[in-house]
Design an enzyme around this catalytic site. Structure first.
Site, PDB file in Angstrom:
ATOM      1  N   ASP A   1      27.898 -33.304 -33.808  1.00 32.30           N
ATOM      2  CA  ASP A   1      26.512 -32.848 -33.758  1.00 32.30           C
ATOM      3  C   ASP A   1      25.710 -33.549 -34.853  1.00 32.30           C
ATOM      4  O   ASP A   1      26.283 -34.001 -35.864  1.00 32.30           O
ATOM      5  CB  ASP A   1      26.436 -31.333 -34.001  1.00 32.30           C
ATOM      6  CG  ASP A   1      27.174 -30.551 -32.933  1.00 32.30           C
ATOM      7  OD1 ASP A   1      27.345 -31.084 -31.822  1.00 32.30           O
ATOM      8  OD2 ASP A   1      27.580 -29.411 -33.232  1.00 32.30           O
TER       9      ASP A   1
HETATM   10  N1  URA Z   1      32.407 -28.683 -33.039  1.00 36.12           N
HETATM   11  C1  URA Z   1      31.077 -28.436 -33.206  1.00 36.12           C
HETATM   12  O1  URA Z   1      30.625 -27.329 -32.987  1.00 36.12           O
HETATM   13  N2  URA Z   1      30.296 -29.456 -33.606  1.00 36.12           N
HETATM   14  C2  URA Z   1      30.756 -30.683 -33.897  1.00 36.12           C
HETATM   15  O2  URA Z   1      29.983 -31.563 -34.293  1.00 36.12           O
HETATM   16  C3  URA Z   1      32.133 -30.935 -33.737  1.00 36.12           C
HETATM   17  C4  URA Z   1      32.933 -29.909 -33.304  1.00 36.12           C
END
Ligand code: URA
Length: 235
Positions: free
Chosen positions: A104
Protein backbone atom coordinates in the site's frame (compact mmCIF):
# COMPACT_ATOMS: atom_id res chain seq x y z
CA UNK A 1 21.97 -9.43 -28.23
CA UNK A 2 22.60 -6.80 -30.85
CA UNK A 3 23.89 -3.45 -29.70
CA UNK A 4 20.65 -1.62 -30.42
CA UNK A 5 18.61 -4.14 -28.42
CA UNK A 6 21.12 -3.77 -25.61
CA UNK A 7 20.89 0.01 -25.59
CA UNK A 8 17.10 -0.16 -25.65
CA UNK A 9 17.13 -2.65 -22.79
CA UNK A 10 19.22 -0.12 -20.84
CA UNK A 11 16.56 2.52 -21.42
CA UNK A 12 18.68 4.70 -23.71
CA UNK A 13 15.72 5.39 -26.00
CA UNK A 14 13.88 4.19 -29.09
CA UNK A 15 15.57 2.05 -31.78
CA UNK A 16 15.83 5.13 -33.93
CA UNK A 17 17.43 7.17 -31.17
CA UNK A 18 19.92 4.38 -30.31
CA UNK A 19 20.91 3.99 -33.97
CA UNK A 20 21.44 7.73 -34.30
CA UNK A 21 23.55 7.94 -31.14
CA UNK A 22 25.71 5.07 -32.44
CA UNK A 23 26.11 6.66 -35.87
CA UNK A 24 27.17 9.88 -34.22
CA UNK A 25 29.76 7.97 -32.13
CA UNK A 26 28.28 9.34 -28.94
CA UNK A 27 28.13 6.01 -27.10
CA UNK A 28 30.91 4.08 -25.38
CA UNK A 29 30.76 0.81 -23.51
CA UNK A 30 33.57 0.09 -21.09
CA UNK A 31 35.45 3.04 -22.56
CA UNK A 32 35.29 1.80 -26.15
CA UNK A 33 33.19 2.19 -29.25
CA UNK A 34 30.52 -0.52 -28.81
CA UNK A 35 30.77 -3.78 -30.77
CA UNK A 36 27.80 -4.74 -32.99
CA UNK A 37 26.83 -7.57 -30.67
CA UNK A 38 26.93 -7.69 -26.93
CA UNK A 39 27.18 -10.89 -24.94
CA UNK A 40 24.34 -11.12 -22.41
CA UNK A 41 26.95 -11.55 -19.74
CA UNK A 42 28.70 -8.25 -20.47
CA UNK A 43 26.98 -6.60 -17.55
CA UNK A 44 27.25 -4.59 -15.47
CA UNK A 45 29.12 -2.54 -18.03
CA UNK A 46 30.01 1.13 -18.07
CA UNK A 47 27.79 2.84 -20.56
CA UNK A 48 28.43 6.47 -21.45
CA UNK A 49 26.58 8.87 -23.71
CA UNK A 50 28.49 12.02 -24.58
CA UNK A 51 30.88 11.07 -21.78
CA UNK A 52 28.12 10.87 -19.16
CA UNK A 53 27.77 7.53 -17.36
CA UNK A 54 24.37 5.88 -17.31
CA UNK A 55 23.45 3.26 -14.70
CA UNK A 56 23.13 -0.15 -16.35
CA UNK A 57 20.94 -3.13 -15.62
CA UNK A 58 22.33 -6.67 -15.51
CA UNK A 59 20.65 -8.50 -18.42
CA UNK A 60 18.69 -10.44 -19.36
CA UNK A 61 17.13 -10.58 -15.88
CA UNK A 62 17.57 -8.28 -12.94
CA UNK A 63 16.23 -8.23 -9.40
CA UNK A 64 16.05 -5.08 -7.33
CA UNK A 65 15.49 -4.81 -3.60
CA UNK A 66 13.89 -1.51 -2.60
CA UNK A 67 13.31 -0.18 0.88
CA UNK A 68 9.97 1.38 0.07
CA UNK A 69 9.22 4.67 1.76
CA UNK A 70 5.69 5.79 2.61
CA UNK A 71 3.76 7.93 0.15
CA UNK A 72 4.83 6.20 -3.04
CA UNK A 73 2.52 3.90 -4.98
CA UNK A 74 3.38 0.40 -6.20
CA UNK A 75 2.07 1.21 -9.65
CA UNK A 76 3.20 2.43 -13.04
CA UNK A 77 0.10 4.64 -13.10
CA UNK A 78 -0.01 6.19 -9.65
CA UNK A 79 -3.01 8.27 -8.65
CA UNK A 80 -2.16 10.11 -5.43
CA UNK A 81 1.60 9.81 -4.95
CA UNK A 82 4.69 9.26 -7.12
CA UNK A 83 5.38 5.74 -8.37
CA UNK A 84 7.93 3.47 -6.65
CA UNK A 85 9.59 3.24 -10.07
CA UNK A 86 10.39 6.96 -9.90
CA UNK A 87 12.94 6.02 -7.20
CA UNK A 88 15.01 4.22 -9.88
CA UNK A 89 17.40 5.94 -12.32
CA UNK A 90 15.84 8.15 -14.98
CA UNK A 91 16.91 6.03 -17.96
CA UNK A 92 15.03 3.01 -16.50
CA UNK A 93 11.68 4.77 -16.31
CA UNK A 94 10.43 3.33 -19.61
CA UNK A 95 11.75 -0.18 -19.07
CA UNK A 96 9.36 -3.01 -18.27
CA UNK A 97 10.11 -3.43 -14.57
CA UNK A 98 7.38 -4.91 -12.37
CA UNK A 99 6.92 -5.05 -8.62
CA UNK A 100 6.64 -8.51 -7.08
CA UNK A 101 3.36 -8.03 -5.24
CA UNK A 102 2.14 -4.68 -4.00
CA UNK A 103 2.58 -2.64 -0.88
CA UNK A 104 0.00 0.00 0.00
CA UNK A 105 1.08 3.62 -0.46
CA UNK A 106 1.53 4.04 3.31
CA UNK A 107 3.32 0.69 3.85
CA UNK A 108 7.13 0.75 4.04
CA UNK A 109 9.89 -1.85 3.74
CA UNK A 110 10.90 -4.74 1.52
CA UNK A 111 9.71 -4.55 -2.06
CA UNK A 112 11.24 -6.58 -4.89
CA UNK A 113 11.23 -5.36 -8.50
CA UNK A 114 12.16 -7.40 -11.54
CA UNK A 115 11.78 -7.95 -15.28
CA UNK A 116 11.65 -11.74 -14.71
CA UNK A 117 7.97 -12.61 -15.12
CA UNK A 118 8.50 -16.27 -14.21
CA UNK A 119 10.16 -15.42 -10.92
CA UNK A 120 7.51 -12.80 -10.19
CA UNK A 121 4.82 -15.42 -10.73
CA UNK A 122 6.68 -17.91 -8.56
CA UNK A 123 6.88 -15.50 -5.61
CA UNK A 124 3.31 -14.28 -5.86
CA UNK A 125 1.58 -17.59 -6.58
CA UNK A 126 -0.40 -18.65 -3.46
CA UNK A 127 0.64 -22.26 -3.97
CA UNK A 128 4.28 -21.44 -3.23
CA UNK A 129 3.42 -20.04 0.20
CA UNK A 130 6.27 -17.54 0.33
CA UNK A 131 6.51 -16.17 3.87
CA UNK A 132 6.18 -12.43 4.38
CA UNK A 133 6.98 -10.82 7.74
CA UNK A 134 5.33 -7.57 8.80
CA UNK A 135 5.53 -5.25 11.77
CA UNK A 136 2.19 -3.57 12.40
CA UNK A 137 1.80 -0.66 14.77
CA UNK A 138 -1.62 -1.05 16.40
CA UNK A 139 -4.11 1.63 17.33
CA UNK A 140 -5.12 -0.11 20.56
CA UNK A 141 -2.77 -1.87 22.99
CA UNK A 142 -3.28 -5.59 22.53
CA UNK A 143 -2.62 -8.83 24.37
CA UNK A 144 -2.25 -12.44 23.33
CA UNK A 145 -5.96 -12.72 22.58
CA UNK A 146 -5.31 -10.76 19.38
CA UNK A 147 -2.36 -12.98 18.47
CA UNK A 148 -4.36 -16.14 19.10
CA UNK A 149 -7.24 -14.88 16.95
CA UNK A 150 -4.82 -14.22 14.09
CA UNK A 151 -3.22 -17.63 14.46
CA UNK A 152 -6.58 -19.42 14.71
CA UNK A 153 -7.74 -17.55 11.62
CA UNK A 154 -10.08 -14.70 10.76
CA UNK A 155 -12.73 -14.28 8.11
CA UNK A 156 -12.08 -11.27 5.89
CA UNK A 157 -14.82 -9.33 4.11
CA UNK A 158 -15.56 -10.83 0.70
CA UNK A 159 -13.58 -14.02 1.42
CA UNK A 160 -15.01 -17.51 1.76
CA UNK A 161 -12.29 -19.12 3.84
CA UNK A 162 -10.68 -18.09 7.08
CA UNK A 163 -7.12 -16.84 6.81
CA UNK A 164 -4.54 -17.81 9.42
CA UNK A 165 -1.31 -16.09 10.32
CA UNK A 166 1.72 -18.40 10.42
CA UNK A 167 2.75 -16.57 13.57
CA UNK A 168 1.70 -13.48 15.50
CA UNK A 169 3.66 -12.06 18.41
CA UNK A 170 3.52 -8.79 20.29
CA UNK A 171 6.88 -7.03 20.50
CA UNK A 172 5.21 -4.33 22.62
CA UNK A 173 1.46 -3.95 23.36
CA UNK A 174 1.12 -1.83 20.20
CA UNK A 175 3.69 -3.50 17.94
CA UNK A 176 2.72 -6.77 16.31
CA UNK A 177 5.05 -9.07 14.36
CA UNK A 178 3.05 -11.11 11.89
CA UNK A 179 4.05 -13.79 9.38
CA UNK A 180 1.73 -14.71 6.53
CA UNK A 181 2.14 -16.82 3.42
CA UNK A 182 -0.59 -15.36 1.24
CA UNK A 183 -0.92 -11.91 -0.28
CA UNK A 184 -4.48 -10.69 -0.55
CA UNK A 185 -5.43 -7.06 -1.01
CA UNK A 186 -4.76 -5.09 2.24
CA UNK A 187 -4.36 -8.46 3.90
CA UNK A 188 -2.59 -7.46 7.11
CA UNK A 189 -4.81 -4.45 7.75
CA UNK A 190 -7.93 -6.52 7.10
CA UNK A 191 -6.76 -9.40 9.28
CA UNK A 192 -5.98 -7.09 12.19
CA UNK A 193 -9.32 -5.31 11.75
CA UNK A 194 -11.14 -8.65 11.67
CA UNK A 195 -9.35 -9.59 14.90
CA UNK A 196 -10.66 -6.41 16.57
CA UNK A 197 -7.82 -3.86 16.31
CA UNK A 198 -6.52 -1.45 13.71
CA UNK A 199 -3.18 -1.02 11.90
CA UNK A 200 -1.87 2.52 12.17
CA UNK A 201 1.43 1.88 10.42
CA UNK A 202 2.73 -1.13 8.51
CA UNK A 203 6.22 -2.18 7.55
CA UNK A 204 7.22 -5.28 5.58
CA UNK A 205 10.28 -6.61 7.34
CA UNK A 206 11.05 -9.57 5.09
CA UNK A 207 10.09 -11.68 2.11
CA UNK A 208 11.55 -15.10 2.83
CA UNK A 209 14.95 -14.22 4.35
CA UNK A 210 15.32 -11.03 2.39
CA UNK A 211 15.36 -7.92 4.55
CA UNK A 212 16.25 -4.32 3.72
CA UNK A 213 19.62 -4.71 5.49
CA UNK A 214 21.54 -1.45 5.33
CA UNK A 215 19.27 0.26 2.83
CA UNK A 216 17.65 3.47 4.02
CA UNK A 217 14.08 4.25 3.03
CA UNK A 218 13.95 5.00 -0.68
CA UNK A 219 17.27 3.25 -1.37
CA UNK A 220 17.63 0.17 -3.55
CA UNK A 221 20.25 -2.33 -4.63
CA UNK A 222 20.50 -5.17 -7.10
CA UNK A 223 19.93 -8.52 -5.52
CA UNK A 224 21.81 -11.48 -6.96
CA UNK A 225 20.05 -14.60 -8.20
CA UNK A 226 22.26 -16.51 -5.72
CA UNK A 227 20.82 -14.46 -2.83
CA UNK A 228 17.33 -15.22 -4.07
CA UNK A 229 18.12 -18.89 -4.45
CA UNK A 230 19.07 -19.09 -0.77
CA UNK A 231 15.74 -17.59 0.21
CA UNK A 232 13.47 -19.23 -2.36
CA UNK A 233 14.26 -22.77 -3.34
CA UNK A 234 12.87 -22.71 -6.89
CA UNK A 235 14.43 -19.34 -7.82
N1 URA B 1 -1.08 -6.00 3.93
C1 URA B 1 -1.62 -4.75 3.92
O1 URA B 1 -2.67 -4.54 4.50
N2 URA B 1 -0.97 -3.79 3.25
C2 URA B 1 0.21 -3.97 2.63
O2 URA B 1 0.77 -3.03 2.06
C3 URA B 1 0.77 -5.26 2.64
C4 URA B 1 0.10 -6.26 3.30
Amino acid sequence: MDIIEYLQAQGVGSRKMCRLLLLQNRIEINGQRPPDDIADTLTPSILTIDGETLPTLPLPYFYILLNKPANVETSHKPVHYPSVFSLLPKNWQNIDIQAIGRLDADTTGVLLLTNDGKFNHFLTSPKNQVVKTYHATLKHPADNVLCQRLIDGVLLNDEQEIIKALSAELITPTLLALKIDSGKYHQVKRMVAAAGNRVEYLERIAIGNITVGNLNRGEWRFILPSELAISFQAA
